[in-house]
Motif scaffolding. Structure first.
Motif, PDB file in Angstrom:
ATOM      1  N   PHE A 148     -39.065 -51.354 -90.291  1.00  0.00           N
ATOM      2  CA  PHE A 148     -38.974 -51.579 -88.847  1.00  0.00           C
ATOM      3  C   PHE A 148     -37.748 -50.904 -88.249  1.00  0.00           C
ATOM      4  CE2 PHE A 148     -41.739 -55.000 -90.328  1.00  0.00           C
ATOM      5  CZ  PHE A 148     -42.829 -54.755 -89.516  1.00  0.00           C
ATOM      6  N   VAL A 149     -36.663 -50.840 -88.992  1.00  0.00           N
ATOM      7  CA  VAL A 149     -35.473 -50.131 -88.519  1.00  0.00           C
ATOM      8  C   VAL A 149     -35.772 -48.637 -88.424  1.00  0.00           C
ATOM      9  CG1 VAL A 149     -33.074 -49.531 -89.066  1.00  0.00           C
ATOM     10  CG2 VAL A 149     -33.904 -51.859 -89.449  1.00  0.00           C
ATOM     11  N   ASP A 150     -36.418 -48.095 -89.453  1.00  0.00           N
ATOM     12  CA  ASP A 150     -36.780 -46.675 -89.450  1.00  0.00           C
ATOM     13  C   ASP A 150     -37.724 -46.351 -88.304  1.00  0.00           C
ATOM     14  OD1 ASP A 150     -35.257 -46.381 -91.721  1.00  0.00           O
ATOM     15  OD2 ASP A 150     -36.969 -46.393 -93.096  1.00  0.00           O
ATOM     16  N   LYS A 151     -38.661 -47.244 -88.028  1.00  0.00           N
ATOM     17  CA  LYS A 151     -39.612 -47.019 -86.942  1.00  0.00           C
ATOM     18  C   LYS A 151     -38.890 -46.993 -85.595  1.00  0.00           C
ATOM     19  CE  LYS A 151     -43.809 -48.626 -84.905  1.00  0.00           C
ATOM     20  NZ  LYS A 151     -44.790 -49.651 -84.754  1.00  0.00           N
ATOM     21  N   LYS A 152     -37.920 -47.869 -85.420  1.00  0.00           N
ATOM     22  CA  LYS A 152     -37.148 -47.904 -84.176  1.00  0.00           C
ATOM     23  C   LYS A 152     -36.345 -46.614 -84.005  1.00  0.00           C
ATOM     24  CE  LYS A 152     -34.217 -51.147 -81.683  1.00  0.00           C
ATOM     25  NZ  LYS A 152     -33.488 -52.416 -81.765  1.00  0.00           N
ATOM     26  N   ILE A 153     -35.743 -46.130 -85.085  1.00  0.00           N
ATOM     27  CA  ILE A 153     -34.973 -44.878 -85.039  1.00  0.00           C
ATOM     28  C   ILE A 153     -35.886 -43.710 -84.697  1.00  0.00           C
ATOM     29  CG2 ILE A 153     -33.693 -43.221 -86.467  1.00  0.00           C
ATOM     30  CD1 ILE A 153     -32.495 -45.689 -87.918  1.00  0.00           C
ATOM     31  N   GLU A 154     -37.064 -43.656 -85.301  1.00  0.00           N
ATOM     32  CA  GLU A 154     -38.021 -42.588 -85.017  1.00  0.00           C
ATOM     33  C   GLU A 154     -38.486 -42.631 -83.561  1.00  0.00           C
ATOM     34  OE1 GLU A 154     -39.055 -39.880 -86.707  1.00  0.00           O
ATOM     35  OE2 GLU A 154     -37.476 -40.489 -88.110  1.00  0.00           O
ATOM     36  N   SER A 155     -38.660 -43.831 -83.016  1.00  0.00           N
ATOM     37  CA  SER A 155     -39.057 -43.952 -81.604  1.00  0.00           C
ATOM     38  C   SER A 155     -37.976 -43.398 -80.684  1.00  0.00           C
ATOM     39  CB  SER A 155     -39.326 -45.417 -81.253  1.00  0.00           C
ATOM     40  OG  SER A 155     -40.420 -45.899 -81.972  1.00  0.00           O
ATOM     41  N   LYS A 156     -36.720 -43.689 -81.002  1.00  0.00           N
ATOM     42  CA  LYS A 156     -35.615 -43.166 -80.198  1.00  0.00           C
ATOM     43  C   LYS A 156     -35.545 -41.648 -80.300  1.00  0.00           C
ATOM     44  CE  LYS A 156     -32.624 -47.212 -80.312  1.00  0.00           C
ATOM     45  NZ  LYS A 156     -31.346 -47.760 -80.787  1.00  0.00           N
TER      46      LYS A 156
ATOM     47  N   GLU B 224     -48.411 -53.724 -89.921  1.00  0.00           N
ATOM     48  CA  GLU B 224     -47.051 -54.183 -89.637  1.00  0.00           C
ATOM     49  C   GLU B 224     -47.023 -55.712 -89.608  1.00  0.00           C
ATOM     50  OE1 GLU B 224     -45.904 -52.270 -85.996  1.00  0.00           O
ATOM     51  OE2 GLU B 224     -45.339 -50.423 -87.034  1.00  0.00           O
TER      52      GLU B 224
ATOM     53  N   LYS C 158     -50.317 -51.529 -86.072  1.00  0.00           N
ATOM     54  CA  LYS C 158     -49.894 -52.884 -85.712  1.00  0.00           C
ATOM     55  C   LYS C 158     -50.423 -53.917 -86.702  1.00  0.00           C
ATOM     56  CE  LYS C 158     -47.605 -51.956 -82.004  1.00  0.00           C
ATOM     57  NZ  LYS C 158     -46.174 -52.022 -82.039  1.00  0.00           N
TER      58      LYS C 158
END
Length: 110
Positions: free
Chosen positions: A75-83, A7, A4
């Motif tokens: 941040f987009v990649d992190k969101k995809i990885e979370s999904k 980021e 965090k």
């Protein structure tokens, strides 16, 4: 280093770079005038591959700075990885257990 924290640094650098690019559109301005993070934090982000910059040895300041492709999409990649993690770790086991239960009931004949 907490995720965090760096980021937050990446968001700050992104805003600083945006301000610097707007200033560059009208007149040349060295990047260090717009950077609000300490060099140690910038070095950390560069070591992670999120930013790149040029350091002028004569001025002892950063003259050019930009986000790398990885920094642009972080941040987009992190969101995809979370999904993906949610699907693999939560949803898939639930579906498998429901399917297994249904097959078991079908085999038993209930």
């Amino acid at each position: 280093m907490k995720t965090k924290e760096f980021e937050k640094w990446l968001k700050i650098v992104d805003k600083d770079i945006t301000k610097w690019n707007k200033a560059m559109a009208t007149n040349y301005e060295p990047a260090f005038l717009f950077m609000s993070l300490e060099p140690e934090k910038l070095n950390f982000l560069r070591a992670k591959g999120l930013i790149t910059y040029q350091y002028d040895q004569d001025l002892h300041e950063i003259t050019l700075i930009s986000l790398t492709d990885l920094g642009e999409t972080y941040f987009v990649d992190k969101k995809i990885e979370s999904k993906k993690w949610l699907i693999r770790s939560v949803i898939t086991p639930i579906i498998i257990s429901v399917a297994t239960t249904l097959i078991t009931y079908w085999l038993i004949g209930n």
